[in-house]
Design a protein around this motif. Structure first.
Motif, mmCIF file in Angstrom:
data_model
loop_
_atom_site.group_PDB
_atom_site.id
_atom_site.type_symbol
_atom_site.label_atom_id
_atom_site.label_comp_id
_atom_site.label_asym_id
_atom_site.label_seq_id
_atom_site.Cartn_x
_atom_site.Cartn_y
_atom_site.Cartn_z
ATOM 1 N N ILE A 28 -10.074 -13.835 48.020
ATOM 2 C CA ILE A 28 -8.997 -13.705 49.009
ATOM 3 C C ILE A 28 -8.228 -12.412 48.790
ATOM 4 O O ILE A 28 -7.952 -11.673 49.747
ATOM 5 C CB ILE A 28 -8.057 -14.926 48.948
ATOM 6 C CG1 ILE A 28 -8.777 -16.171 49.459
ATOM 7 C CG2 ILE A 28 -6.778 -14.677 49.746
ATOM 8 C CD1 ILE A 28 -8.036 -17.465 49.187
ATOM 9 N N GLU A 29 -7.894 -12.107 47.557
ATOM 10 C CA GLU A 29 -7.163 -10.866 47.258
ATOM 11 C C GLU A 29 -7.984 -9.635 47.614
ATOM 12 O O GLU A 29 -7.454 -8.672 48.174
ATOM 13 C CB GLU A 29 -6.759 -10.833 45.782
ATOM 14 C CG GLU A 29 -5.597 -11.732 45.451
ATOM 15 C CD GLU A 29 -4.357 -11.456 46.302
ATOM 16 O OE1 GLU A 29 -3.961 -10.277 46.423
ATOM 17 O OE2 GLU A 29 -3.806 -12.425 46.858
ATOM 18 N N GLU A 34 -8.982 -4.821 50.326
ATOM 19 C CA GLU A 34 -10.039 -3.885 50.689
ATOM 20 C C GLU A 34 -10.279 -3.797 52.190
ATOM 21 O O GLU A 34 -10.717 -2.761 52.681
ATOM 22 C CB GLU A 34 -11.331 -4.251 49.961
ATOM 23 C CG GLU A 34 -11.206 -4.080 48.448
ATOM 24 C CD GLU A 34 -12.440 -4.533 47.685
ATOM 25 O OE1 GLU A 34 -13.548 -4.480 48.259
ATOM 26 O OE2 GLU A 34 -12.285 -4.937 46.519
ATOM 27 N N LEU A 35 -9.994 -4.870 52.918
ATOM 28 C CA LEU A 35 -10.202 -4.856 54.362
ATOM 29 C C LEU A 35 -8.892 -4.779 55.130
ATOM 30 O O LEU A 35 -8.886 -4.804 56.354
ATOM 31 C CB LEU A 35 -10.990 -6.107 54.799
ATOM 32 C CG LEU A 35 -12.370 -6.267 54.168
ATOM 33 C CD1 LEU A 35 -13.020 -7.550 54.656
ATOM 34 C CD2 LEU A 35 -13.249 -5.064 54.463
ATOM 35 N N ASP A 36 -7.794 -4.707 54.403
ATOM 36 C CA ASP A 36 -6.461 -4.632 55.008
ATOM 37 C C ASP A 36 -6.237 -5.780 56.003
ATOM 38 O O ASP A 36 -5.736 -5.593 57.108
ATOM 39 C CB ASP A 36 -6.266 -3.280 55.703
ATOM 40 C CG ASP A 36 -4.805 -3.005 56.040
ATOM 41 O OD1 ASP A 36 -3.916 -3.528 55.342
ATOM 42 O OD2 ASP A 36 -4.557 -2.280 57.021
ATOM 43 N N ALA A 37 -6.640 -6.969 55.577
ATOM 44 C CA ALA A 37 -6.523 -8.151 56.440
ATOM 45 C C ALA A 37 -5.069 -8.620 56.501
ATOM 46 O O ALA A 37 -4.374 -8.662 55.483
ATOM 47 C CB ALA A 37 -7.400 -9.277 55.910
ATOM 48 N N VAL A 40 -5.653 -14.261 55.642
ATOM 49 C CA VAL A 40 -6.898 -14.845 55.178
ATOM 50 C C VAL A 40 -6.660 -16.347 55.123
ATOM 51 O O VAL A 40 -5.757 -16.811 54.444
ATOM 52 C CB VAL A 40 -7.320 -14.327 53.786
ATOM 53 C CG1 VAL A 40 -8.576 -15.037 53.304
ATOM 54 C CG2 VAL A 40 -7.519 -12.819 53.813
ATOM 55 N N ILE A 41 -7.457 -17.079 55.874
ATOM 56 C CA ILE A 41 -7.308 -18.523 55.945
ATOM 57 C C ILE A 41 -8.560 -19.161 55.365
ATOM 58 O O ILE A 41 -9.678 -18.818 55.761
ATOM 59 C CB ILE A 41 -7.103 -18.984 57.408
ATOM 60 C CG1 ILE A 41 -5.844 -18.344 57.976
ATOM 61 C CG2 ILE A 41 -7.052 -20.506 57.493
ATOM 62 C CD1 ILE A 41 -5.710 -18.484 59.480
#
Length: 119
Positions: A28-29, A34-37, A40-41
């Motif tokens: 999750i981190e 890394e994807l600048d999300a 995250v669910i």
């Protein structure tokens, strides 16, 4: 300045028993960093059911028919995905509803065509 033009949605599907809580936290981190999300669910307790058939790409209403079959027995669709080849549709549902969903889909797609079987 960041301008959002739409919603990007990526799905990662893993077997529930393949990760412990620490590995899940690390993944999750990494996704966030890394994807600048933005979010995250993580969903636990889902079952994936796939309908597959070459004829699907030429038949209108297959997804509607499957959705109706699931809703008629009280099953909510948590996730749905269809690839560009249009030969399969994947439904994500609560794992507790797996057998009920398979029966509902069987009845919607196959039972009407069984010869000599009264309904």
């Amino acid at each position: 300045m960041r301008i959002l033009l739409g919603v990007d949605d990526d799905t990662v599907i893993l077997r529930e028993n393949s990760l412990d809580l620490e590995k899940e936290r690390i993944i999750i981190e990494r996704i966030k960093n890394e994807l600048d999300a933005d979010d995250v669910i993580v969903e636990h307790g889902l079952a994936l059911i796939m309908i597959v058939g070459e004829g699907m790409r030429h038949n209108v209403g297959t997804t509607a028919r499957a959705s109706k079959a699931l809703s008629s027995v009280g099953i909510n669709i948590e996730m749905i995905n269809q690839g560009s080849s249009e030969v399969s549709i994947v439904f994500g549902i609560k794992a507790r509803d797996e057998h009920k969903a398979v029966n509902a889909l069987y009845n919607a797609f196959f039972a009407p065509w069984l010869v000599g079987v009264s309904r």
